[in-house]
Motif scaffolding. Structure first.
Motif: not given
Length: 251
Positions: A20-45
């Motif tokens: 979802x995050x990557x698809x939103x970045x691709x959809x806003x490739x031509x949006x002026x002033x848009x800042x890309x997002x990245x995902x953060x994951x962690x291990x859960x024991x």
């Protein structure tokens, strides 16, 4: 076996979120002033799901959240005197129906009432509020510090129309996206003056999304999701075969 299914499912949920995050970045490739997002994951024991493995620990994938890539996007010269690009770690301040927001979308224009607005229709704020351009104003000039001056009618003397407000944040990651290129403050973050930032007239800052990187990442996510789905199917088949064999055992 049950643990493998749960771990695989947790990974698929995380991959779906990342997609979802990557698809939103691709959809806003031509949006002026848009800042890309990245995902953060962690291990859960967590403790094992099976009763016969009391005390064992199982490593799941936990979707921690997203982060904003605040790097400078490429600058494109438009020649439009109302267009500006923010030079430095700062934001323009705009007024939206949801309240005051912050953006690097410098594709500015004049609305029907003469107010300066962004391409999304949000009113751009100056140090003294909205900035209004008179019908007979021409030769608009925007200096690096945001001061807007014009020639009024047949006058040869510059007239000031306001000064664009620029603000910065100690921790930009506390900002939350509230539209294609606007941010809202969260976590008690407060806007501060940005004396080291400035504006460049006649250019705009484009999206900082790298299309090739995002498309490559999308392919990787899709392939990983498919591989995990195949593994889960194999685990399900093994469980079904075990049940069938147990059913064939004589009583």
């Amino acid at each position: 076996m049950q643990n493998a299914l749960l771990v695989g499912l947790s990974r698929q949920v995380a991959l779906a979120r990342e997609l979802d995050v990557v698809a939103n970045n691709v959809a806003n490739m031509n949006t002026t002033g848009y800042k890309a997002d990245g995902s953060v994951f962690e291990e859960y024991l967590n403790s094992a799901a099976r009763a016969d493995q009391t005390g064992a620990r199982v490593s799941f994938v936990l979707d921690r959240g997203t982060w904003h890539n605040m790097s400078q996007g490429p600058v494109e010269r438009t020649g439009n005197p109302l267009d500006v690009a923010v030079d430095g770690n700062a934001f323009l301040v705009v007024q939206t129906p949801r309240g005051e927001r912050y953006t690097r979308n410098g594709a500015l224009q004049i609305n029907a009432t003469g107010q300066l607005v962004t391409s999304e229709g949000d009113t751009v704020l100056g140090d003294s509020g909205p900035i209004t351009i008179q019908p007979n104003d021409h030769q608009v000039s925007i200096s690096r510090d945001g001061t807007i001056s014009v020639r009024e009618g047949t006058s040869n003397v510059d007239s000031a129309r306001g000064k664009l407000r620029l603000v910065s944040f100690a921790n930009p990651q506390q900002l939350q996206k509230d539209g294609g290129s606007t941010f809202n403050v969260t976590g008690g973050a407060q806007p501060q003056d940005a004396p080291n930032a400035g504006l460049i007239q006649g250019v705009i800052e484009k999206s900082n999304v790298h299309g090739v990187v995002e498309m490559t990442r999308m392919i990787e996510i899709t392939r990983t999701y498919t591989q995990i789905a195949a593994m889960l199917q194999q685990q399900s088949d093994l469980a079904r075969q075990a049940i069938n064999k147990l059913a064939d055992v004589p009583a």
